[in-house]
Design an enzyme around this catalytic site. Structure first.
Site, PDB file in Angstrom:
ATOM      1  N   HIS A 363      -0.098  -4.883   2.680  1.00 46.45           N
ATOM      2  CA  HIS A 363      -1.495  -4.198   1.649  1.00 46.45           C
ATOM      3  C   HIS A 363      -0.749  -5.448   0.471  1.00 46.45           C
ATOM      4  CE1 HIS A 363      -3.553  -0.510   2.919  1.00 46.45           C
ATOM      5  NE2 HIS A 363      -2.211  -0.382   3.751  1.00 46.45           N
ATOM      6  N   LYS A 554      -8.091  -1.044 -13.299  1.00 43.73           N
ATOM      7  CA  LYS A 554      -7.094  -1.136 -12.311  1.00 43.73           C
ATOM      8  C   LYS A 554      -5.895  -1.219 -12.566  1.00 43.73           C
ATOM      9  CE  LYS A 554      -9.797  -5.557 -10.786  1.00 43.73           C
ATOM     10  NZ  LYS A 554      -9.812  -4.979  -9.653  1.00 43.73           N
ATOM     11  N   ARG A 555      -4.352  -1.165 -12.500  1.00 38.33           N
ATOM     12  CA  ARG A 555      -3.546  -1.472 -12.200  1.00 38.33           C
ATOM     13  C   ARG A 555      -3.251  -3.092 -12.691  1.00 38.33           C
ATOM     14  NH1 ARG A 555       0.447   2.469 -10.707  1.00 38.33           N
ATOM     15  NH2 ARG A 555       1.780   0.982 -11.855  1.00 38.33           N
ATOM     16  N   LYS A 560      -3.461  -9.916 -11.824  1.00 35.50           N
ATOM     17  CA  LYS A 560      -5.270  -8.995 -11.668  1.00 35.50           C
ATOM     18  C   LYS A 560      -6.007  -9.693 -12.923  1.00 35.50           C
ATOM     19  CE  LYS A 560      -3.780  -5.130  -9.669  1.00 35.50           C
ATOM     20  NZ  LYS A 560      -4.649  -4.809  -8.171  1.00 35.50           N
ATOM     21  N   THR A 662     -10.176  -2.142  -3.711  1.00 35.24           N
ATOM     22  CA  THR A 662     -11.318  -1.168  -2.887  1.00 35.24           C
ATOM     23  C   THR A 662     -12.378  -0.706  -4.547  1.00 35.24           C
ATOM     24  OG1 THR A 662      -9.695   0.187  -3.824  1.00 35.24           O
ATOM     25  CG2 THR A 662      -9.728  -0.489  -1.338  1.00 35.24           C
ATOM     26  N   LYS A 666     -16.450   0.128  -5.059  1.00 33.78           N
ATOM     27  CA  LYS A 666     -17.037   1.520  -5.864  1.00 33.78           C
ATOM     28  C   LYS A 666     -18.151   1.006  -7.057  1.00 33.78           C
ATOM     29  CE  LYS A 666     -12.604   3.442  -5.119  1.00 33.78           C
ATOM     30  NZ  LYS A 666     -11.070   3.293  -5.110  1.00 33.78           N
TER      31      LYS A 666
HETATM   32  C1  26W Z   1       7.931  -1.294  -3.197  1.00 31.94           C
HETATM   33  C2  26W Z   1       6.962  -1.347  -4.518  1.00 31.94           C
HETATM   34  C3  26W Z   1       5.657  -0.781  -3.982  1.00 31.94           C
HETATM   35  C4  26W Z   1       4.506   0.199  -4.340  1.00 31.94           C
HETATM   36  C5  26W Z   1       3.112  -0.342  -3.174  1.00 31.94           C
HETATM   37  C6  26W Z   1       4.830  -2.536  -3.880  1.00 31.94           C
HETATM   38  C7  26W Z   1       3.226  -2.588  -3.405  1.00 31.94           C
HETATM   39  C8  26W Z   1       2.976  -1.360  -3.539  1.00 31.94           C
HETATM   40  C9  26W Z   1       1.293  -1.530  -3.075  1.00 31.94           C
HETATM   41  C10 26W Z   1       1.596  -2.160  -1.569  1.00 31.94           C
HETATM   42  C11 26W Z   1       0.057  -1.968  -3.602  1.00 31.94           C
HETATM   43  C12 26W Z   1      -1.179  -1.944  -3.355  1.00 31.94           C
HETATM   44  O1  26W Z   1      -1.112  -0.598  -3.897  1.00 31.94           O
HETATM   45  N1  26W Z   1      -1.658  -2.658  -2.578  1.00 31.94           N
HETATM   46  C13 26W Z   1      -3.119  -2.755  -2.409  1.00 31.94           C
HETATM   47  O2  26W Z   1      -3.448  -2.012  -1.679  1.00 31.94           O
HETATM   48  C14 26W Z   1      -5.323  -2.037  -1.715  1.00 31.94           C
HETATM   49  C15 26W Z   1      -5.555  -1.246  -0.252  1.00 31.94           C
HETATM   50  O3  26W Z   1      -5.341  -1.796   0.826  1.00 31.94           O
HETATM   51  C16 26W Z   1      -5.709  -3.083  -1.484  1.00 31.94           C
HETATM   52  O4  26W Z   1      -6.999  -3.323  -2.009  1.00 31.94           O
HETATM   53  C17 26W Z   1      -5.179  -4.202  -2.151  1.00 31.94           C
HETATM   54  O5  26W Z   1      -6.377  -5.604  -3.112  1.00 31.94           O
HETATM   55  C18 26W Z   1      -3.603  -4.458  -2.954  1.00 31.94           C
HETATM   56  O6  26W Z   1      -3.059  -4.644  -3.841  1.00 31.94           O
END
Ligand code: 26W
Length: 822
Positions: A363, A554-555, A560, A662, A666
């Site tokens: 992701h 978004k975050r 971003k 995503t 929406k």
């Molecule tokens: C280890 C810390 C950490 C925690 C969570 C690193 C990375 C994450 C996630 C991968 C962050 C995340 O939510 N990624 C998002 O995933 C979505 C679903 O596929 C995508 O639509 C977003 O672009 C992506 O940033």
């Protein structure tokens, strides 16, 4: 006539009413004069839960009897959002219940507001897992979601003096009517200690893990109902507890406090969600959480398998396990351990089963988000798993040597252990080696994985790589959150689009129909008015529903580029200050999102947004033409209010950084137009809606790489662009910070001297594109036409489509129809 429907399953309005009042008396112990809104919410929730239970039990009975092949979705996050409204939609009784509740003098909307949402996720990844559970149930696919029942989910965000303040999310405070504890299926999880190599009674060489701690995992189940089907699947979340007996010795010897301490340590494991979505910090508790839920889940699956009298050799035939990023990747080593050490299987058989069981979704492309664990830390928690990973690595590197002889640098790049400095276990490599399929979440993202982040693995195993573009559920993000638009659409094309989103295309025939256009506009207008009322209530700011609602939600993360949006705002403001009579399309800029608590720059951007808002919203020269609003505590509940009210969706990440996005889907589904870069799923959204219905700007991913390679100098843009210079100077001058020139200096300096995310390179293109947005909005017929086409062409982005692709191309699993026996 005279037949009385069962009070716990009946769906007629009168039965539902009776069930509601029964629960108010017998579950909440209240009557109307004393009942609080929460009592009413609970009474309704329990009435709906009964209807779910009937479907849930029938589903479980049929899956068990048929021994159905099952998807297990392993995810450290499930960002579910409130359950009640969604269950009413999926049961198809929303309107009936709304009416019945109104007849009792109550308001369904107010009851729904009472629900504390389970915020067990950070953002995109956790919400994607929730959309996928909805689609799996709707498509009647036998499936289980496995994760952690965090006692505290993502923090609640308060804003104090413009700064983000984090408050613990006590979501379980008033109880959770949607879950059922299953203590009879508790499992034990070992931690720490060492391994012991020995010869057993039959003279066989064996390895035993001698842990120094043990915790119990208790499963809590939540039913996940499909839309207009009887299927109710399960979300199974694990809570950590101290084992009943573990420190009995300490207790007996009088060390009462020692025993209680052990209990506290155990319970900490499922206490709180890590609120970072950007960087992996190598915290031991985080690895413990990951191992805890993975071990619980795999043991649970073995129990299910054995219960159905299937041999362990059939594990991969019974289950397809999807790893939602690397957070559950330790499952590869844990399944090996369970099969070999606990069930005495040979290495080769265990490895074949393991590889056929797992598939891995990546992701993120951000290098700092790739999980790696210091070998030291890893071995102190999971000594046996470290041995297994070393053995896997030896065998894997032999394979690499055969395919690519005499290539030592390749071996060190691909090794499961990073040995370039301090030694680390590389979780993405473990996931790649242990899985039969690896996928990215949008076409561009998958290409970049193959060319860059996982290039060596693509060369090694080209056949494992696939793309699965993300999707979103139209049930929650359209039917539930935008009822007026749902009704209008259904009045024209029927209601089958809800489970077959491609049918929205039929709306294209109406895109230029004046009456339909007017209805479409009126609905957007009403949704904007509702959001305006929310803004007035929560921010005390009056906004104009006739202005463009220009939304970025978004975050917060530098990639971003919320800051780029802000540079546009400051630019417009500067133009007004220079020429107060300038013609400008009125806009309301709305921001929402949380910053990771330790992410200084992201928090400073939030402060800057609020500081700019304070100045602009008050300045009489602006004459209300610009408003800036920061909505605090962006979560699923708030998102459901925001998407239906948006005119313009800001999807402005640096190309090559956002894996998919995503929220972009929406917004467009609800008729917002997108201003965006060629990043993530924006590329495919633009393909679907047509270039003429999408506001494109900025460098491509390729151009960004080229610029970086040839030495990017942001100062050149600052020096050569007067409006950009003025905008940055305003921020630096203390104009937005009561004269304080230090406060925002880190933000300005980071752009001038580094600008890692190419804001300055994209600035002019963004400003020009926003000019086009403003012009387009002035032609309301044209805008409405584009808006209708955007929604009409969102069929591809239903999570139903994504899940069908996963089912056919990765999981090889078929639907099972559920009938209601009673
Ligand atoms: C280890 C810390 C950490 C925690 C969570 C690193 C990375 C994450 C996630 C991968 C962050 C995340 O939510 N990624 C998002 O995933 C979505 C679903 O596929 C995508 O639509 C977003 O672009 C992506 O940033």
């Amino acid at each position: 006539e005279g037949y009385l429907e069962d009070g716990r399953t009946g769906m007629s309005p009168s039965t539902l009413k009776r069930a509601f009042l029964n629960n108010l008396f017998y579950v909440q112990g209240k009557f109307k004069a004393l009942a609080t809104p929460n009592d009413y919410y609970m009474a309704l929730a329990y009435a709906i839960r009964d209807r779910l239970l009937q479907r849930w039990i029938n589903t479980a009975a049929i899956y068990t009897a048929q021994g159905s092949r099952t998807v297990a979705y392993f995810s450290a996050e499930f960002l579910m959002g409130p359950h009640l409204g969604n269950n009413l939609i999926n049961l198809d009784i929303y309107k009936d219940v709304e009416k019945g509740i109104a007849e009792m003098g109550l308001n369904l909307g107010e009851l729904l507001e009472q629900e504390e949402e389970p915020g067990l996720g950070n953002g995109g990844l956790g919400r994607l897992a929730a959309c996928y559970l909805d689609s799996l149930a709707t498509l009647e696919i036998p499936s289980l979601g496995y994760g952690i029942r965090y006692e505290f989910g993502i923090f609640d965000q308060e804003i104090e003096d413009g700064w983000q303040v984090e408050i613990t999310d006590k979501w379980l405070r008033f109880g959770n009517p949607w879950e059922i504890a299953r203590p009879e299926w508790a499992v034990e999880v070992k931690l720490g200690g060492h391994t012991d190599h020995y010869v057993d009674d039959h003279g066989r060489y064996r390895i035993r893990w001698v842990p120094d701690q043990q915790v119990t995992g208790i499963p809590y189940d939540t039913p996940i109902l499909g839309c207009q089907t009887n299927t109710a699947n399960t979300l199974r979340l694990w809570t950590a507890e101290a084992p009943e007996s573990f420190n009995f010795n300490a207790f007996n010897s009088g060390d009462y406090l020692g025993a209680v301490y052990e209990k506290v340590v155990s319970e900490n494991i499922s206490k709180v969600l890590y609120p970072n979505d950007d960087s992996s910090q190598g915290k031991k508790l985080r690895l413990t959480q990951q191992y805890f839920f993975v071990s619980c889940s795999l043991q649970d699956m073995i129990r299910i398998l054995v219960g159905q009298e299937l041999p362990l050799e059939k594990f991969h035939e019974k289950f397809a396990v999807q790893l939602n990023d690397t957070h559950p990747a330790i499952a590869v080593a844990e399944l090996m351990r369970l099969l070999i050490d606990m069930h005495h299987m040979s290495w080769d058989s265990a490895w074949s089963i393991t590889q056929r069981t797992f598939a891995y979704t990546n992701h993120t492309l951000l290098p700092e988000a790739l999980e790696r664990w210091p070998v030291e830390l890893f071995g102190s928690l999971l000594p046996r798993h470290l041995e297994i990973i070393y053995e896997l690595n030896d065998r894997f590197l032999d394979e690499v040597r055969i395919k690519f002889p005499e290539d030592d640098s390749r071996l060190s790049r691909m090794s499961l252990i990073d040995e370039s400095g301090e030694r680390y276990v590389r979780m993405a490599h473990l996931a790649c080696v242990g899985s039969h399929a690896i996928n990215g979440v949008a076409a561009l993202h998958t290409e970049l994985l193959k060319q860059d982040v996982l290039y060596d693995f693509y060369q090694m195993y080209p056949g494992k790589f696939q793309n699965k573009t993300n999707g979103v559920t139209p049930r929650r993000f359209m039917v539930l959150s935008n009822p007026a638009l749902t009704e209008l659409v259904t009045s024209k094309i029927g209601d089958t689009w809800i489970k077959n989103l491609g049918e929205l295309q039929k709306l294209e025939a109406w895109a230029d129909n004046p009456e339909f256009q007017q209805q479409w506009r009126q609905i957007k207008q009403a949704n904007k008015q509702e959001l305006a009322a929310y803004i007035q209530k929560h921010n005390g700011i009056i906004v104009d529903p006739n202005s463009i609602f220009d939304i970025l939600a978004k975050r917060f993360h530098e990639y971003k580029r919320q800051y780029l949006d802000l540079l546009h705002i400051v630019t417009l403001y500067n133009r007004i200050k220079a020429n107060p009579d300038i013609e400008i399309t009125p806009r309301t800029f709305i921001f929402g999102g949380k910053a990771a608590p330790g992410y200084f720059m992201a928090k400073l951007i939030i402060k800057l947004i609020n500081s700019v808002a304070d100045v602009i919203n008050r300045d009489p020269d602006v004459r209300g033409r610009l408003k800036v609003v920061f909505l605090k505590n962006y979560n699923v509940k708030l998102a459901q209010r925001i998407y239906p009210a948006a005119d313009l969706s800001e999807q402005i990440s640096t190309a090559g950084k956002e894996a998919s996005g995503t929220g972009n889907m929406k917004f467009a589904l609800n008729g917002a137009l997108t201003i965006g870069t060629l990043d993530g799923a924006n590329v495919e959204i633009r393909e679907e809606v047509g270039a003429e219905n999408f506001f494109l700007f900025g460098l491509t991913a390729e151009q960004v790489y080229a610029k970086r390679a040839s030495g990017y100098n942001p100062m050149e843009y600052y020096n050569s662009n007067a409006e950009l210079r003025l905008a940055l100077d305003r921020i630096a001058s203390g104009f937005f910070s009561h004269g304080d020139t230090e406060l925002f200096k880190p933000l300005v300096d980071s752009l001038l001297h580094h600008d890692q995310y190419f804001l300055l390179a994209d600035y002019q293109s963004y400003i020009d594109c926003q000019e086009q947005v403003g012009l387009a909005y002035r032609d309301q017929d044209r805008w409405t036409h584009m808006s209708i086409l955007n929604a009409a062409r969102m069929g591809k982005f239903s999570s139903d489509r994504s899940i069908q692709d996963y089912c056919r191309e990765i999981w090889k699993v078929e639907p099972v129809t559920i009938t209601l026996e009673n």
